[in-house]
Design an enzyme around this catalytic site. Structure first.
Site, PDB file in Angstrom:
ATOM      1  N   ASP A   1       0.852  -1.176   0.000  1.00  0.00           N
ATOM      2  CA  ASP A   1       0.000   0.000   0.000  1.00  0.00           C
ATOM      3  C   ASP A   1       0.895   1.235   0.000  1.00  0.00           C
ATOM      4  O   ASP A   1       1.791   1.351   0.846  1.00  0.00           O
ATOM      5  CB  ASP A   1      -0.874  -0.008   1.258  1.00  0.00           C
ATOM      6  CG  ASP A   1      -1.864   1.152   1.320  1.00  0.00           C
ATOM      7  OD1 ASP A   1      -1.658   2.169   0.616  1.00  0.00           O
ATOM      8  OD2 ASP A   1      -2.832   1.044   2.085  1.00  0.00           O
TER       9      ASP A   1
ATOM     10  N   GLU B   1      29.426   7.762   6.605  1.00  0.00           N
ATOM     11  CA  GLU B   1      29.463   6.348   6.981  1.00  0.00           C
ATOM     12  C   GLU B   1      29.381   5.483   5.731  1.00  0.00           C
ATOM     13  O   GLU B   1      28.968   4.337   5.782  1.00  0.00           O
ATOM     14  CB  GLU B   1      28.373   5.999   7.983  1.00  0.00           C
ATOM     15  CG  GLU B   1      26.969   6.331   7.645  1.00  0.00           C
ATOM     16  CD  GLU B   1      26.005   5.941   8.769  1.00  0.00           C
ATOM     17  OE1 GLU B   1      25.872   4.742   9.058  1.00  0.00           O
ATOM     18  OE2 GLU B   1      25.399   6.846   9.356  1.00  0.00           O
TER      19      GLU B   1
ATOM     20  N   CYS C   1      25.554   8.562  11.952  1.00  0.00           N
ATOM     21  CA  CYS C   1      24.966   9.799  11.430  1.00  0.00           C
ATOM     22  C   CYS C   1      25.361  11.038  12.222  1.00  0.00           C
ATOM     23  O   CYS C   1      25.299  12.147  11.689  1.00  0.00           O
ATOM     24  CB  CYS C   1      23.447   9.685  11.398  1.00  0.00           C
ATOM     25  SG  CYS C   1      22.851   8.295  10.417  1.00  0.00           S
TER      26      CYS C   1
ATOM     27  N   THR D   1      13.910   3.630   2.848  1.00  0.00           N
ATOM     28  CA  THR D   1      14.425   4.876   3.440  1.00  0.00           C
ATOM     29  C   THR D   1      15.730   5.327   2.799  1.00  0.00           C
ATOM     30  O   THR D   1      16.335   6.297   3.259  1.00  0.00           O
ATOM     31  CB  THR D   1      14.661   4.700   4.955  1.00  0.00           C
ATOM     32  OG1 THR D   1      15.759   3.797   5.176  1.00  0.00           O
ATOM     33  CG2 THR D   1      13.422   4.180   5.649  1.00  0.00           C
TER      34      THR D   1
ATOM     35  N   SER E   1      16.655  -0.036  17.127  1.00  0.00           N
ATOM     36  CA  SER E   1      17.198   1.248  16.704  1.00  0.00           C
ATOM     37  C   SER E   1      16.284   2.392  17.130  1.00  0.00           C
ATOM     38  O   SER E   1      16.755   3.444  17.590  1.00  0.00           O
ATOM     39  CB  SER E   1      17.390   1.261  15.187  1.00  0.00           C
ATOM     40  OG  SER E   1      18.038   2.439  14.763  1.00  0.00           O
TER      41      SER E   1
ATOM     42  N   HIS F   1      17.717  14.709  13.752  1.00  0.00           N
ATOM     43  CA  HIS F   1      18.215  13.712  12.805  1.00  0.00           C
ATOM     44  C   HIS F   1      17.007  12.965  12.253  1.00  0.00           C
ATOM     45  O   HIS F   1      16.152  12.496  13.014  1.00  0.00           O
ATOM     46  CB  HIS F   1      19.174  12.739  13.495  1.00  0.00           C
ATOM     47  CG  HIS F   1      19.451  11.512  12.678  1.00  0.00           C
ATOM     48  ND1 HIS F   1      19.982  11.585  11.407  1.00  0.00           N
ATOM     49  CD2 HIS F   1      19.252  10.187  12.938  1.00  0.00           C
ATOM     50  CE1 HIS F   1      20.103  10.364  10.921  1.00  0.00           C
ATOM     51  NE2 HIS F   1      19.663   9.499  11.827  1.00  0.00           N
TER      52      HIS F   1
ATOM     53  N   LYS G   1       7.897  10.451  16.660  1.00  0.00           N
ATOM     54  CA  LYS G   1       8.076   9.887  18.001  1.00  0.00           C
ATOM     55  C   LYS G   1       9.043  10.733  18.821  1.00  0.00           C
ATOM     56  O   LYS G   1       8.819  10.990  20.003  1.00  0.00           O
ATOM     57  CB  LYS G   1       8.584   8.448  17.892  1.00  0.00           C
ATOM     58  CG  LYS G   1       7.600   7.487  17.246  1.00  0.00           C
ATOM     59  CD  LYS G   1       8.157   6.089  17.187  1.00  0.00           C
ATOM     60  CE  LYS G   1       7.183   5.126  16.513  1.00  0.00           C
ATOM     61  NZ  LYS G   1       5.944   4.934  17.284  1.00  0.00           N
TER      62      LYS G   1
ATOM     63  N   ASN H   1      16.958   9.101   3.558  1.00  0.00           N
ATOM     64  CA  ASN H   1      17.978   9.226   4.603  1.00  0.00           C
ATOM     65  C   ASN H   1      19.335   9.587   4.008  1.00  0.00           C
ATOM     66  O   ASN H   1      19.825   8.879   3.119  1.00  0.00           O
ATOM     67  CB  ASN H   1      18.078   7.893   5.365  1.00  0.00           C
ATOM     68  CG  ASN H   1      18.910   7.999   6.625  1.00  0.00           C
ATOM     69  OD1 ASN H   1      19.459   9.048   6.953  1.00  0.00           O
ATOM     70  ND2 ASN H   1      19.000   6.904   7.346  1.00  0.00           N
TER      71      ASN H   1
ATOM     72  N   SER I   1      23.892   5.977  15.354  1.00  0.00           N
ATOM     73  CA  SER I   1      23.763   4.636  15.909  1.00  0.00           C
ATOM     74  C   SER I   1      25.075   4.191  16.521  1.00  0.00           C
ATOM     75  O   SER I   1      26.152   4.625  16.126  1.00  0.00           O
ATOM     76  CB  SER I   1      23.344   3.654  14.811  1.00  0.00           C
ATOM     77  OG  SER I   1      22.047   3.947  14.358  1.00  0.00           O
TER      78      SER I   1
END
Length: 444
Positions: free
Chosen positions: A31, A83, A120, A163, A211, A243, A252, A327, A363
């Site tokens: 979807d 990275e 990052c 992403t 993560s 970020h 979130k 990203n 991370s």
């Protein structure tokens, strides 16, 4: 002390586009709203076959230097954060300097060069390094060039594939800056975590659920650390660039941040009239009960008018570029800052003297919170950017073309793919040297 911060910024986005709802979702049998509403993404940017982290970084840097009228002698430091590096010894900054020396009189032989690695967050760490170098008086009147450049590819059919993104952000760090001045205060949250890593491999190993948990935990720690040095209140900051691996994660983080900085303020008192006071851990017999109460409170908080108004004003404008490019790893928080400033310029908002609260993350894992004060020349600088034009001019890939270009950038495959766009006025990857080094040239 004279203020130090970002004097100019430039962006170079990968020249290819993968439309997520129109191209990727049908091919995956998904979807489209899984990407547009769930992740908050519309498209991903990809490098053409002649593009990589060096070309994108060098092209962003050249555009910045040309616009600011800089020569190599004006730059005393070049730091590249990535990275996506392809050499464990020779830093990407040396390749970038070599590219720039092809087109400018003079050289960077007396500039300090390095490469920063901490996932990052290394783009912000390189910014901090440049700030400290100038604040210590070691720059001899010269500026620093900080470049965040990445090709954020994931293995095919992996959870992070949608992403993906590729691009570079070049920033000029100097005294008396035109865009933003950095604060002295910083907050850190750091722990030994295994949420995302690349142990001698191109494509990352990711524990997506872990993560997300680690991202939020380190952000909370960094915010607590920052608050030990400086006061915070939701109304203190015009924008809060996070970020942004994908906008859905920022939803979130924004909620967590708002709850935290509204605590013990007039806002908490006002909101309490509708949903009650924030739970305090000391009022509970066990951690589990407290966490359940916090989750229930946050579910209610995100539906309040106060929170939604704040999010729409302080967070939503930071996400516009990310929605179109995916990203960028080290560059993600820095395109969030640019997105916010572009939004202010487009709406005629006066920002000079206002503050940003910048939340970076890497991370492994570490978060950093610091404040920035918008400077008088910000509008002129962001209005000189061509990011909208770059996004419009990207080549729109079919799914079969996406599969081919993904293979072309897979280090484990030897795939010949014709370029999709014609390079002009830019650096390109031009082959390999006798020691397997990458070679670059400038195409007029």
């Amino acid at each position: 002390m004279t203020s130090v911060g970002i004097d100019a910024v430039e962006i170079w986005t990968g020249k290819l586009k993968l439309d997520l709802p129109e191209t990727f979702a049908p091919a995956q049998g998904d979807d489209p709203e899984k990407y547009t509403k769930g992740l908050g993404l519309e498209a991903s940017s990809f490098p053409d076959t002649y593009e990589d982290i060096v070309t994108m970084g060098a092209n962003a840097a050249k555009r910045l230097m040309d616009r600011k009228g800089l020569a190599p002698d004006d730059v005393g430091r070049i730091d590249v954060a990535t990275e996506s590096a392809f050499d464990n010894s020779k830093p990407v900054s040396t390749y970038v300097a070599g590219c720039l020396e092809q087109v400018y009189d003079g050289d960077f032989h007396h500039a300090n060069k390095g490469e920063r690695k901490f996932a990052c967050i290394s783009g912000t760490q390189a910014l901090d390094d440049a700030y400290n170098w100038i604040a210590a008086g070691r720059n001899r009147g010269r500026a620093a060039l900080v470049i965040a450049t990445d090709t954020a590819l994931y293995a095919r059919d992996s959870s992070g594939e949608a992403t993906q993104g590729a691009g570079a952000v070049a920033m000029l760090i100097d005294e008396d800056p035109s865009v933003v001045a950095l604060s002295h205060e910083q907050g850190y949250g750091s722990a030994d975590e295994t949420d995302f890593l690349k142990p001698q491999q191109q494509f990352p190993s990711v524990d997506g659920k872990r993560s997300m948990q680690v991202y939020l935990a380190r952000m909370r720690e960094a915010l607590e650390d920052f608050e030990s040095q400086a006061s915070t209140h939701p109304e203190d900051f015009a924008y809060v660039p996070f970020h942004t691996p994908f906008p859905g994660m920022v939803r979130k983080a924004g909620l967590l941040g708002y709850r935290h900085i509204a605590r013990n303020t007039d806002l908490e008192t006002e909101i309490a009239e509708e949903i009650g006071r924030q739970p305090r851990e000391e009022d509970f017999d066990d951690r589990e009960g407290y966490e359940e109460a916090i989750q229930s409170y946050m579910d209610d908080l995100k539906r309040t008018e106060q929170y939604q108004d704040w999010y729409d004003a302080a967070i939503e404008p930071t996400l516009s570029i990310s929605r179109q490019v995916g990203n960028w790893y080290t560059g993600s928080v820095h395109i969030a800052r640019v997105s916010a400033l572009l939004s202010a310029a487009e709406t005629g908002r006066g920002l000079t003297g206002d503050r940003l609260l910048v939340a970076s993350y890497g991370s492994g894992a570490q978060a950093e919170i610091h404040a920035e004060t918008v400077r008088e020349g910000w509008r002129e600088e962001v209005e000189a950017l061509t990011v909208d034009e770059q996004l419009r001019r990207r080549y729109d890939l079919t799914f079969e073309e996406y599969e081919r270009v993904h293979d072309a950038h897979n280090h484990d495959l030897d795939t010949e793919v014709e370029e999709f766009t014609q390079p002009s006025g830019e650096f390109v990857h031009a082959g390999w040297g006798r020691m397997n080094e990458r070679k670059y040239e400038y195409v007029e």
